[in-house]
Design an enzyme around this catalytic site. Structure first.
Site, PDB file in Angstrom:
ATOM      1  N   TYR A 121      85.203  11.794  82.881  1.00  9.18           N
ATOM      2  CA  TYR A 121      85.615  10.676  83.748  1.00  9.18           C
ATOM      3  C   TYR A 121      84.426  10.143  84.546  1.00  9.18           C
ATOM      4  CZ  TYR A 121      90.577  11.462  82.829  1.00  9.18           C
ATOM      5  OH  TYR A 121      91.799  11.580  82.239  1.00  9.18           O
TER       6      TYR A 121
HETATM    7  N1  LIG Z   1      94.865  13.457  79.119  1.00  8.05           N
HETATM    8  C1  LIG Z   1      94.476  12.248  78.801  1.00  8.05           C
HETATM    9  O1  LIG Z   1      94.020  12.003  77.672  1.00  8.05           O
HETATM   10  C2  LIG Z   1      94.639  11.154  79.817  1.00  8.05           C
HETATM   11  C3  LIG Z   1      94.539   9.805  79.424  1.00  8.05           C
HETATM   12  C4  LIG Z   1      94.723   8.820  80.397  1.00  8.05           C
HETATM   13  C5  LIG Z   1      95.002   9.173  81.717  1.00  8.05           C
HETATM   14  N2  LIG Z   1      95.081  10.469  82.067  1.00  8.05           N
HETATM   15  C6  LIG Z   1      95.325  10.885  83.487  1.00  8.05           C
HETATM   16  O2  LIG Z   1      96.436  10.182  84.016  1.00  8.05           O
HETATM   17  C7  LIG Z   1      96.077   9.524  85.218  1.00  8.05           C
HETATM   18  C8  LIG Z   1      96.911   8.279  85.425  1.00  8.05           C
HETATM   19  O3  LIG Z   1      96.874   7.456  84.292  1.00  8.05           O
HETATM   20  P1  LIG Z   1      96.211   6.017  84.270  1.00  8.05           P
HETATM   21  O4  LIG Z   1      95.349   5.827  85.439  1.00  8.05           O
HETATM   22  O5  LIG Z   1      95.676   5.868  82.908  1.00  8.05           O
HETATM   23  O6  LIG Z   1      97.467   5.034  84.303  1.00  8.05           O
HETATM   24  P2  LIG Z   1      98.633   4.743  85.316  1.00  8.05           P
HETATM   25  O7  LIG Z   1      98.759   5.805  86.320  1.00  8.05           O
HETATM   26  O8  LIG Z   1      99.786   4.408  84.473  1.00  8.05           O
HETATM   27  O9  LIG Z   1      98.100   3.385  85.992  1.00  8.05           O
HETATM   28  C9  LIG Z   1      97.143   3.432  86.989  1.00  8.05           C
HETATM   29  C10 LIG Z   1      96.717   2.026  87.386  1.00  8.05           C
HETATM   30  O10 LIG Z   1      97.837   1.239  87.767  1.00  8.05           O
HETATM   31  C11 LIG Z   1      97.529   0.456  88.920  1.00  8.05           C
HETATM   32  N3  LIG Z   1      98.392   0.990  90.010  1.00  8.05           N
HETATM   33  C12 LIG Z   1      98.642   2.285  90.352  1.00  8.05           C
HETATM   34  N4  LIG Z   1      99.540   2.365  91.338  1.00  8.05           N
HETATM   35  C13 LIG Z   1      99.900   1.106  91.626  1.00  8.05           C
HETATM   36  C14 LIG Z   1     100.816   0.529  92.554  1.00  8.05           C
HETATM   37  N5  LIG Z   1     101.563   1.272  93.350  1.00  8.05           N
HETATM   38  N6  LIG Z   1     100.930  -0.826  92.582  1.00  8.05           N
HETATM   39  C15 LIG Z   1     100.217  -1.603  91.765  1.00  8.05           C
HETATM   40  N7  LIG Z   1      99.317  -1.126  90.866  1.00  8.05           N
HETATM   41  C16 LIG Z   1      99.171   0.217  90.789  1.00  8.05           C
HETATM   42  C17 LIG Z   1      96.036   0.682  89.194  1.00  8.05           C
HETATM   43  O11 LIG Z   1      95.254  -0.242  88.425  1.00  8.05           O
HETATM   44  P3  LIG Z   1      94.986  -1.776  88.835  1.00  8.05           P
HETATM   45  O12 LIG Z   1      95.108  -1.870  90.312  1.00  8.05           O
HETATM   46  O13 LIG Z   1      93.631  -2.069  88.316  1.00  8.05           O
HETATM   47  O14 LIG Z   1      96.040  -2.540  88.092  1.00  8.05           O
HETATM   48  C18 LIG Z   1      95.815   2.064  88.622  1.00  8.05           C
HETATM   49  O15 LIG Z   1      94.479   2.320  88.288  1.00  8.05           O
HETATM   50  C19 LIG Z   1      94.576   9.248  85.052  1.00  8.05           C
HETATM   51  O16 LIG Z   1      93.955   9.019  86.287  1.00  8.05           O
HETATM   52  C20 LIG Z   1      94.142  10.552  84.407  1.00  8.05           C
HETATM   53  O17 LIG Z   1      94.000  11.553  85.391  1.00  8.05           O
HETATM   54  C21 LIG Z   1      94.924  11.463  81.144  1.00  8.05           C
END
Ligand SMILES: NC(=O)c1ccc[n+]([C@@H]2O[C@H](COP(=O)([O-])OP(=O)(O)OC[C@H]3O[C@@H](n4cnc5c(N)ncnc54)[C@H](OP(=O)(O)O)[C@@H]3O)[C@@H](O)[C@H]2O)c1
Length: 326
Positions: free
Chosen positions: A56
């Site tokens: 990351y």
């Molecule tokens: N194991 C794996 O292969 C893998 C893969 C992906 C992720 N992950 C883990 O999962 C975590 C979360 O997944 P993710 O970040 O991919 O996607 P997510 O949690 O579905 O979406 C996060 C994004 O949504 C927006 N957001 C979050 N809360 C919000 C709210 N309350 N209101 C409005 N917008 C909001 C932000 O982006 P914007 O403000 O830019 O829209 C944020 O960066 C990652 O940080 C990581 O730790 C793991």
């Protein structure tokens, strides 16, 4: 030496993928003070699990998310300090070919964090392209556990068949698998509805972590056909998905209004109702505050059913991680 410390997992965690990724998420270092506040707010509200990965951070910022978490942990003085659970993921890079290379990677993560890793996870399975590498990588994870360098071992992007195989291999050394994380949200129900992972995890005593529970931001409702799309790679995906997800977004909006919650809170709460630990990523204090509001209440059974029905009827879903195995 086998670790005797137990991991305690909350019902929701916080993702940190965006903390360090300039290309995909537009991260820059001016956000760091705000991210410390996100960390403090989560922790003081009982969100004690922070998910990161040694991959990351892009370019020069490689490992940035782990470094920041280390800094934030050190600076934090407040409630739940003793319950902090830092979960990192070690990438199954093709050059990690020995169990020692995984032990070294675990040590490098600890160094970036300036503290022990609590939960070490294999970021993905190599089963689809280099199955011979995988046993070696898992042996390295087990070494980290046996040497007392981590409190727990987890996996990521494993399907049920590969999970059972890995479980057996680790069980032979007496190493339990604590968690499995997969992409799970209303737009990515595949791991549970088609792979049946929840049942397998329950049978094996493994907690299921839902990553990308907001479907990268789509389920927050802030991006729309008429309004703006996010910059960068997400916009391609969102332009494809959002027009076909209108019935789901309307239903989320309807339930959110009825319950006096936001769409994000309903989407995260749905993951909790499914018995998973969601780890939404928050980039700002406002987002973290809102996501924490997904705690302390539950959707009722009828609402969950309605969301399930609409999610199942969608012709287009979020693409699965290419490393997700069966
Ligand atoms: N194991 C794996 O292969 C893998 C893969 C992906 C992720 N992950 C883990 O999962 C975590 C979360 O997944 P993710 O970040 O991919 O996607 P997510 O949690 O579905 O979406 C996060 C994004 O949504 C927006 N957001 C979050 N809360 C919000 C709210 N309350 N209101 C409005 N917008 C909001 C932000 O982006 P914007 O403000 O830019 O829209 C944020 O960066 C990652 O940080 C990581 O730790 C793991």
């Amino acid at each position: 030496m086998q670790t005797s410390q137990k991991l305690s997992l909350p019902i929701m965690g916080c993702g940190t993928w965006a903390w360090g990724n300039r290309l995909l998420w537009g991260y820059d270092q001016s956000m760091d003070n705000q991210l410390q506040e996100v960390f403090n707010l989560c922790l003081s509200n009982g969100v004690t699990l922070f998910d990161t990965g040694d991959s990351y951070g892009t370019g020069k910022l490689n490992g940035r998310s782990e470094q920041l978490l280390g800094q934030f942990t050190k600076a934090y003085q407040g409630a739940n300090q003793e319950n902090i659970c830092i979960a990192t993921k070690l990438a199954a890079y093709p050059w990690r070919l020995t169990r020692q290379s995984i032990v070294n990677a675990g040590r490098a993560s600890s160094q970036r964090l300036g503290r022990d890793v609590d939960l070490v996870q294999m970021h993905w399975s190599t089963a689809n392209y280099a199955p011979w590498q995988e046993g070696i990588l898992l042996d390295g994870l087990a070494d980290l556990y046996e040497e007392g360098l981590v409190k727990g071992v987890g996996l990521s992007n494993y399907g049920p068949n590969r999970l059972e195989w890995a479980h057996k291999r680790l069980a032979e050394r007496g190493v339990p698998i604590t968690t499995l994380q997969v992409q799970y949200s209303l737009l990515s129900t595949y791991p549970i509805t088609e792979l049946g992972l929840k049942q397998v995890c329950d049978d094996l005593g493994i907690r299921l972590i839902a990553y990308s529970p907001l479907s990268l931001g789509i389920l927050t409702g802030k991006y729309s056909e008429k309004g703006k799309y996010p910059p960068g790679i997400r916009s391609f995906l969102f332009k494809e998905l959002i027009p076909k997800a209108q019935s789901l977004l309307s239903c989320l909006q309807k339930i959110a209004s009825y319950k006096n919650k936001t769409m994000s809170q309903v989407a995260i709460n749905w993951c909790i109702c499914k018995g998973t630990i969601p780890i939404p990523g928050a980039k700002s204090l406002e987002q973290a505050q809102q996501n924490i509001g997904a705690l302390g209440w539950y959707l009722d059974a009828g609402e969950v059913e309605e969301l399930d029905r609409i999610a199942a009827s969608l012709e287009k879903k979020m693409v699965q991680n290419i490393f997700q195995t069966k």
